[in-house]
Scaffold this motif. Structure first.
Motif, PDB file in Angstrom:
ATOM      1  N   ARG A 180       0.978  -1.051  -0.054  1.00 23.48           N
ATOM      2  CA  ARG A 180       0.166  -0.126  -0.179  1.00 23.48           C
ATOM      3  C   ARG A 180       0.759   1.523   0.018  1.00 23.48           C
ATOM      4  NH1 ARG A 180      -5.450  -1.908   1.834  1.00 23.48           N
ATOM      5  NH2 ARG A 180      -5.284  -3.407   0.575  1.00 23.48           N
ATOM      6  N   PRO A 181       0.547   1.718  -0.856  1.00 20.76           N
ATOM      7  CA  PRO A 181       1.308   3.661  -0.499  1.00 20.76           C
ATOM      8  C   PRO A 181       0.993   3.637   1.170  1.00 20.76           C
ATOM      9  CG  PRO A 181      -1.228   3.723  -0.900  1.00 20.76           C
ATOM     10  CD  PRO A 181      -0.797   2.059  -1.297  1.00 20.76           C
ATOM     11  N   HIS A 182       1.894   5.246   1.088  1.00 21.80           N
ATOM     12  CA  HIS A 182       1.622   5.582   2.714  1.00 21.80           C
ATOM     13  C   HIS A 182       1.099   6.661   2.766  1.00 21.80           C
ATOM     14  CE1 HIS A 182       6.445   4.169   3.078  1.00 21.80           C
ATOM     15  NE2 HIS A 182       6.783   4.944   1.804  1.00 21.80           N
ATOM     16  N   PRO A 183       0.664   6.565   4.029  1.00 19.43           N
ATOM     17  CA  PRO A 183      -0.714   7.618   4.067  1.00 19.43           C
ATOM     18  C   PRO A 183      -0.082   8.882   4.094  1.00 19.43           C
ATOM     19  CG  PRO A 183       0.441   6.050   6.243  1.00 19.43           C
ATOM     20  CD  PRO A 183       1.367   5.499   5.227  1.00 19.43           C
ATOM     21  N   SER A 184      -2.008   9.758   3.670  1.00 18.19           N
ATOM     22  CA  SER A 184      -0.951  11.287   3.246  1.00 18.19           C
ATOM     23  C   SER A 184      -0.418  12.056   4.051  1.00 18.19           C
ATOM     24  CB  SER A 184      -2.733  10.995   2.187  1.00 18.19           C
ATOM     25  OG  SER A 184      -2.921  11.735   3.213  1.00 18.19           O
ATOM     26  N   ALA A 185      -0.782  11.707   5.333  1.00 17.50           N
ATOM     27  CA  ALA A 185      -0.022  12.413   6.132  1.00 17.50           C
ATOM     28  C   ALA A 185       1.599  12.062   6.134  1.00 17.50           C
ATOM     29  CB  ALA A 185      -0.308  12.290   7.621  1.00 17.50           C
ATOM     30  N   VAL A 186       1.432  11.085   5.900  1.00 16.00           N
ATOM     31  CA  VAL A 186       3.481  10.996   5.961  1.00 16.00           C
ATOM     32  C   VAL A 186       4.007  11.941   4.442  1.00 16.00           C
ATOM     33  CG1 VAL A 186       4.861   9.308   4.882  1.00 16.00           C
ATOM     34  CG2 VAL A 186       3.671   8.402   6.986  1.00 16.00           C
ATOM     35  N   VAL A 187       3.388  11.536   3.586  1.00 18.74           N
ATOM     36  CA  VAL A 187       3.804  11.936   1.679  1.00 18.74           C
ATOM     37  C   VAL A 187       3.817  13.708   2.286  1.00 18.74           C
ATOM     38  CG1 VAL A 187       3.548  12.612  -0.098  1.00 18.74           C
ATOM     39  CG2 VAL A 187       3.015  10.401   0.960  1.00 18.74           C
ATOM     40  N   ASP A 188       2.510  14.029   2.744  1.00 13.34           N
ATOM     41  CA  ASP A 188       2.390  15.708   2.952  1.00 13.34           C
ATOM     42  C   ASP A 188       3.734  15.828   4.415  1.00 13.34           C
ATOM     43  OD1 ASP A 188       0.366  15.178   1.110  1.00 13.34           O
ATOM     44  OD2 ASP A 188      -0.765  15.666   3.341  1.00 13.34           O
ATOM     45  N   TYR A 189       4.038  15.164   4.936  1.00 14.42           N
ATOM     46  CA  TYR A 189       4.743  16.245   5.852  1.00 14.42           C
ATOM     47  C   TYR A 189       6.272  15.574   5.180  1.00 14.42           C
ATOM     48  CZ  TYR A 189       7.757  16.394  10.661  1.00 14.42           C
ATOM     49  OH  TYR A 189       7.944  17.047  11.629  1.00 14.42           O
ATOM     50  N   ILE A 190       6.585  15.311   4.622  1.00  9.18           N
ATOM     51  CA  ILE A 190       7.890  15.232   3.800  1.00  9.18           C
ATOM     52  C   ILE A 190       7.741  16.160   2.606  1.00  9.18           C
ATOM     53  CG2 ILE A 190       9.522  13.607   2.531  1.00  9.18           C
ATOM     54  CD1 ILE A 190       8.169  11.489   3.571  1.00  9.18           C
ATOM     55  N   ALA A 191       6.478  16.302   2.235  1.00  7.41           N
ATOM     56  CA  ALA A 191       6.536  17.209   1.463  1.00  7.41           C
ATOM     57  C   ALA A 191       7.034  18.908   1.376  1.00  7.41           C
ATOM     58  CB  ALA A 191       5.677  17.531   0.498  1.00  7.41           C
ATOM     59  N   SER A 192       6.480  18.846   3.463  1.00 10.66           N
ATOM     60  CA  SER A 192       6.592  20.238   3.968  1.00 10.66           C
ATOM     61  C   SER A 192       7.998  20.387   4.666  1.00 10.66           C
ATOM     62  CB  SER A 192       5.815  20.345   5.300  1.00 10.66           C
ATOM     63  OG  SER A 192       5.853  19.428   6.331  1.00 10.66           O
ATOM     64  N   GLN A 193       8.741  19.775   4.535  1.00  8.06           N
ATOM     65  CA  GLN A 193      10.599  20.192   4.371  1.00  8.06           C
ATOM     66  C   GLN A 193      11.157  20.509   3.474  1.00  8.06           C
ATOM     67  OE1 GLN A 193      11.287  18.706   7.400  1.00  8.06           O
ATOM     68  NE2 GLN A 193       8.574  18.387   8.095  1.00  8.06           N
ATOM     69  N   PHE A 194      10.230  19.547   2.378  1.00  8.44           N
ATOM     70  CA  PHE A 194      10.909  21.163   0.757  1.00  8.44           C
ATOM     71  C   PHE A 194      10.894  22.779   1.009  1.00  8.44           C
ATOM     72  CE2 PHE A 194       8.964  17.780  -2.040  1.00  8.44           C
ATOM     73  CZ  PHE A 194       9.308  16.407  -1.582  1.00  8.44           C
ATOM     74  N   GLY A 195      10.847  23.200   2.118  1.00 13.64           N
ATOM     75  CA  GLY A 195       9.900  24.537   2.484  1.00 13.64           C
ATOM     76  C   GLY A 195       9.914  24.816   0.583  1.00 13.64           C
ATOM     77  N   SER A 196      10.956  26.221   0.722  1.00 15.49           N
ATOM     78  CA  SER A 196      10.063  27.377  -1.018  1.00 15.49           C
ATOM     79  C   SER A 196      10.790  27.006  -1.994  1.00 15.49           C
ATOM     80  CB  SER A 196      10.798  28.777  -0.069  1.00 15.49           C
ATOM     81  OG  SER A 196      12.679  28.279  -0.864  1.00 15.49           O
ATOM     82  N   ALA A 197      11.490  25.427  -1.865  1.00 17.05           N
ATOM     83  CA  ALA A 197      11.694  25.253  -3.164  1.00 17.05           C
ATOM     84  C   ALA A 197      11.085  24.826  -4.095  1.00 17.05           C
ATOM     85  CB  ALA A 197      12.824  24.002  -2.353  1.00 17.05           C
ATOM     86  N   THR A 198      10.752  24.722  -5.073  1.00 20.37           N
ATOM     87  CA  THR A 198      10.047  24.803  -5.902  1.00 20.37           C
ATOM     88  C   THR A 198      10.398  23.409  -6.747  1.00 20.37           C
ATOM     89  OG1 THR A 198      11.316  25.836  -7.775  1.00 20.37           O
ATOM     90  CG2 THR A 198       9.622  27.518  -6.508  1.00 20.37           C
ATOM     91  N   ALA A 199      11.549  22.773  -7.000  1.00 18.21           N
ATOM     92  CA  ALA A 199      11.523  22.297  -7.590  1.00 18.21           C
ATOM     93  C   ALA A 199      12.583  21.016  -6.522  1.00 18.21           C
ATOM     94  CB  ALA A 199      12.126  22.117  -8.642  1.00 18.21           C
ATOM     95  N   PRO A 200      12.668  20.592  -5.504  1.00 18.55           N
ATOM     96  CA  PRO A 200      13.562  20.784  -4.960  1.00 18.55           C
ATOM     97  C   PRO A 200      13.854  18.410  -5.459  1.00 18.55           C
ATOM     98  CG  PRO A 200      11.204  19.630  -3.855  1.00 18.55           C
ATOM     99  CD  PRO A 200      10.719  20.891  -4.683  1.00 18.55           C
ATOM    100  N   HIS A 201      15.546  18.730  -5.079  1.00 21.15           N
ATOM    101  CA  HIS A 201      16.186  17.500  -5.685  1.00 21.15           C
ATOM    102  C   HIS A 201      15.828  16.312  -4.234  1.00 21.15           C
ATOM    103  CE1 HIS A 201      19.356  15.673  -8.315  1.00 21.15           C
ATOM    104  NE2 HIS A 201      17.955  14.635  -7.754  1.00 21.15           N
ATOM    105  N   ILE A 202      14.945  15.976  -4.707  1.00 17.93           N
ATOM    106  CA  ILE A 202      15.031  14.728  -3.346  1.00 17.93           C
ATOM    107  C   ILE A 202      16.117  13.036  -3.870  1.00 17.93           C
ATOM    108  CG2 ILE A 202      14.008  13.543  -1.749  1.00 17.93           C
ATOM    109  CD1 ILE A 202      13.771  16.105  -1.460  1.00 17.93           C
ATOM    110  N   LEU A 203      16.729  12.639  -3.309  1.00 19.43           N
ATOM    111  CA  LEU A 203      17.766  11.186  -2.947  1.00 19.43           C
ATOM    112  C   LEU A 203      16.460  10.379  -2.115  1.00 19.43           C
ATOM    113  CD1 LEU A 203      20.058  10.069  -3.866  1.00 19.43           C
ATOM    114  CD2 LEU A 203      21.018  10.092  -1.470  1.00 19.43           C
ATOM    115  N   ASP A 204      16.354   9.102  -2.760  1.00 21.11           N
ATOM    116  CA  ASP A 204      15.211   8.391  -2.246  1.00 21.11           C
ATOM    117  C   ASP A 204      16.220   6.582  -2.533  1.00 21.11           C
ATOM    118  OD1 ASP A 204      13.091   7.281  -0.952  1.00 21.11           O
ATOM    119  OD2 ASP A 204      12.068   6.134  -2.305  1.00 21.11           O
TER     120      ASP A 204
END
Length: 280
Positions: free
Chosen positions: A30-54
């Motif tokens: 199953r996908p991760h809960p939306s609260a999890v993904v939203d919380y990680i996305a909130s760490q992007f700050g003001s970056a418009t196209a953040p570069h993330i390493l998974d």
């Protein structure tokens, strides 16, 4: 992009641990809960196209969600089968902002030669497979100043498991024995210490934690298929015992829940580490 996938995991056959798991992972995990993904996305700050390493990306379960939240993602895993499943899944979802890379997580610093420093790094339900201190040390060289590392777990430490977990443990004991397997030919190595403790001992010692309650519901077929996604009960690990194992599982679970509806309440966790603000 391909790096050495053998030298630094602690497992001599790291790229074979999840043999046969690629397609089932896409179908049944199953996908991760939306609260999890939203919380990680909130760490992007003001970056418009953040570069993330998974790291430990599997077929992109988190990487694709982050890409759909506007990130450019470098998805790193040791299993070419998983990466191939991820490329196919990305095509189905129309995601074009993920680069797939077969490499070991401890080689994160080397990846910056092609990509530059990352705005953040994520590890979802995979940190326990890694040499965690070495990975965090490598991320110190790969994540920009002010960036973050997020470790995701579908179940927060110390919280309840699915109510049917003991039933499946007994099945695995019956069919696979008492040794906890990591794929067809390797014994699982239990990591010492919790992820949060390891994070606090690293350079990313400024820690915040999100815990998010959520509910999951499975059918019997989905629960059976889900077992094919785990290294200890995959088709490759079970071999010619798979059909009998799955039939036993169906009988056991049907006896426990004749209506075939399996519901559970869980709590996910996201551990976010940053360098202390005075660390530069």
């Amino acid at each position: 992009m391909k790096q050495d996938v053998h030298s630094t995991t602690g497992y001599t056959n790291a790229d074979g641990i999840f043999a046969s798991c690629g397609a089932p992972y896409v179908t049944y995990r199953r996908p991760h809960p939306s609260a999890v993904v939203d919380y990680i996305a909130s760490q992007f700050g003001s970056a418009t196209a953040p570069h993330i390493l998974d790291l430990g990306c599997g077929p992109g379960t988190l990487a694709l969600d982050l890409a759909e939240h506007g990130a450019s993602v470098t998805a790193v895993g040791v299993s070419e089968e998983m990466l191939a499943a991820g490329r196919d899944w990305a095509d189905v979802r129309g995601v074009r902002s993920v680069i797939w890379c077969q490499a070991n997580a401890t080689e994160a610093a080397a990846l910056t030669k092609d990509t530059g420093l990352f705005d953040g790094a994520t590890v979802a339900d995979a940190f326990h497979w890694m040499d965690r201190p070495r990975v965090l040390a490598a991320l110190d060289q790969a994540v920009r100043p002010g960036g973050f590392v997020a470790v995701v777990g579908y179940r927060a430490p110390g919280t309840q498991r699915e109510w049917w977990h003991p039933l499946l443990e007994q099945l695995r004991l019956r069919w696979l024995g008492s040794v906890n397997l990591a794929g067809p030919a390797t014994t699982y190595v239990e990591p010492a210490g919790g992820h949060e403790e390891v994070m606090r001992q690293s350079v990313f010692s400024q820690v915040s934690v999100l815990r998010a309650d959520y509910r999951r519901t499975y059918t019997l077929d989905e629960l059976v298929g889900l077992q094919r996604t785990y290294a200890y009960s995959s088709a490759a690990t079970l071999g010619d015992r798979q059909s009998a194992f799955e039939e036993d599982m169906r009988e056991t679970l049907t006896a426990a829940r004749p209506d075939g509806v399996f519901e559970t309440d869980l709590q996910a966790a996201v551990i976010v580490g940053r360098r202390p603000t005075n660390a530069g």
